[in-house]
Design a protein around this motif. Structure first.
Motif, PDB file in Angstrom:
ATOM      1  N   TYR A 194       0.791  -1.228   0.000  1.00  0.00           N
ATOM      2  CA  TYR A 194       0.000   0.000   0.000  1.00  0.00           C
ATOM      3  C   TYR A 194       0.828   1.285   0.000  1.00  0.00           C
ATOM      4  O   TYR A 194       0.332   2.334  -0.399  1.00  0.00           O
ATOM      5  N   ASN A 195       2.068   1.203   0.461  1.00  0.00           N
ATOM      6  CA  ASN A 195       2.874   2.416   0.554  1.00  0.00           C
ATOM      7  C   ASN A 195       4.179   2.336  -0.230  1.00  0.00           C
ATOM      8  O   ASN A 195       4.987   3.268  -0.151  1.00  0.00           O
ATOM      9  N   SER A 196       4.374   1.239  -0.961  1.00  0.00           N
ATOM     10  CA  SER A 196       5.636   1.019  -1.695  1.00  0.00           C
ATOM     11  C   SER A 196       6.836   1.265  -0.782  1.00  0.00           C
ATOM     12  O   SER A 196       7.828   1.856  -1.161  1.00  0.00           O
ATOM     13  N   ASN A 197       6.695   0.794   0.454  1.00  0.00           N
ATOM     14  CA  ASN A 197       7.668   1.068   1.504  1.00  0.00           C
ATOM     15  C   ASN A 197       8.274  -0.244   1.997  1.00  0.00           C
ATOM     16  O   ASN A 197       7.571  -1.090   2.546  1.00  0.00           O
ATOM     17  N   ASN A 198       9.557  -0.418   1.808  1.00  0.00           N
ATOM     18  CA  ASN A 198      10.226  -1.631   2.301  1.00  0.00           C
ATOM     19  C   ASN A 198      11.059  -1.341   3.551  1.00  0.00           C
ATOM     20  O   ASN A 198      12.077  -1.981   3.798  1.00  0.00           O
TER      21      ASN A 198
END
Length: 345
Positions: free
Chosen positions: A245-249
């Motif tokens: 959902y946030n393209s956050n790794n």
């Protein structure tokens, strides 16, 4: 029953009591067409799968599905136990492999083998018992989730968590109210043994490093994502939510060579259910591909249906441990009181 256990049961009942009149009375025509499900907050809450499950099940079957949020998974079980002589619900959802024996001991479940069991991943059903009192619907491994933007180094084992560098940097959940908290205790029992010196030493040394022991997974995960601590107990699949959902790794599941324990969640029919046929229809539906493909992006667990398609985020941010440890629900239950005593000193 101990006073402490009774108080937990009463808290659970109070948390859910506002929903008691959300469905028809026992013999009303309205109730005969309803399927009432007791569920935990991360399923029945705003971000859970309940709304889409309700819409799809009602469209498919014509039943009126009523999902009651009872709080945490252990609070859901507690409410069902309190009502076991006259259950308000037909289905209980969220009983995992660490709670399954407790549900059997309390005699709240009625066995039902779904029509389409061939779709289930082998081994999941056995984790919940062989009598089909519970049907598995999702699973994942417990893991420490690490905030990679933290300056605190990542631990490489459970024992590392006791180091002074992690003082006030770990968020856990209360094993008396949260299945995730109970799962972490199960993990420490599998690694250190129940009631051993090694187990007691671990929890004693861990105490100063626990920032908070929250009542539910939702509360603990919320604290973690707000940056209140760099480590939280959760599942190997949890970081996939930020990727999806946030393209956050930013968040990473830490895999330990010593191995991880697995949680398998199940649902079952409550003994004395008012709508058993509707309850059977719901279980059949819940392990279908249509329902199962909703779970990875809402429950953030692997679906039990082997044919359900997984989102891409699971392929990049949901690692599978090389070693799965065995658990013992009776030893875990016994260890909970020891844990509470050790961290309360």
């Amino acid at each position: 029953m101990s006073k402490k256990l009774l108080s937990i049961f009463l808290i659970a009942f109070a948390l859910g009591s506002s929903s008691l009149f959300a469905f028809g009375t026992k013999d009303s025509p309205e109730r005969k067409n309803q399927v009432v499900v007791y569920a935990y907050d991360s399923f029945a809450g705003e971000w859970g799968a309940s709304k889409e499950i309700e819409e799809k099940f009602e469209a498919l079957t014509g039943y009126d599905l009523v999902i009651i949020n009872c709080g945490s998974a252990l609070q859901t079980l507690s409410r069902a136990v309190l009502e076991k002589d006259a259950p308000e619900a037909d289905i209980i959802l969220g009983i995992d492999n660490n709670m399954a024996q407790k549900a059997r001991d309390e005699k709240i479940l009625e066995a039902y083998k779904p029509k389409n069991t061939s779709v289930l991943i082998p081994g999941l059903h056995e984790a919940l018992g062989s009598d089909w009192a519970l049907t598995p619907y999702d699973y994942s491994h417990f893991a420490l989730i690490y905030d990679t933007k933290s300056s605190t180094p990542a631990p490489a084992s459970l024992s590392d968590l006791t180091k002074s560098v992690y003082k006030n940097k770990i968020i856990l959940m209360d094993p008396r109210t949260s299945s995730t908290g109970l799962g972490f205790v199960a993990w420490t029992v599998s690694v250190f043994g129940e009631g051993t010196k090694e187990f007691n030493d671990f929890w004693t040394a861990l105490k100063p490093n626990i920032l908070s022991m929250t009542p539910s997974w939702s509360t603990g995960w919320g604290m973690f994502t707000k940056g209140e601590a760099p480590l939280v107990i959760s599942y190997t699949t949890s970081p996939a939510s930020e990727v999806e959902y946030n393209s956050n790794n930013r968040y990473k599941s830490l895999l330990f060579e010593q191995g991880h324990v697995m949680q398998v969640e199940g649902l079952g029919i409550l003994k004395g259910a008012k709508n058993k046929e509707g309850a059977k229809a719901f279980i059949d539906f819940f392990i279908s591909e249509e329902a199962q493909e909703l779970l990875p992006l809402t429950q953030w667990m692997y679906p039990s249906n082997k044919n359900a398609e997984l989102p891409q985020s699971y392929r990049t941010a949901a690692p599978v441990p090389a070693k799965t440890l065995d658990t013992d629900s009776e030893k875990t239950a016994s260890a909970v009181n020891d844990v509470i005593t050790l961290i309360s000193r």
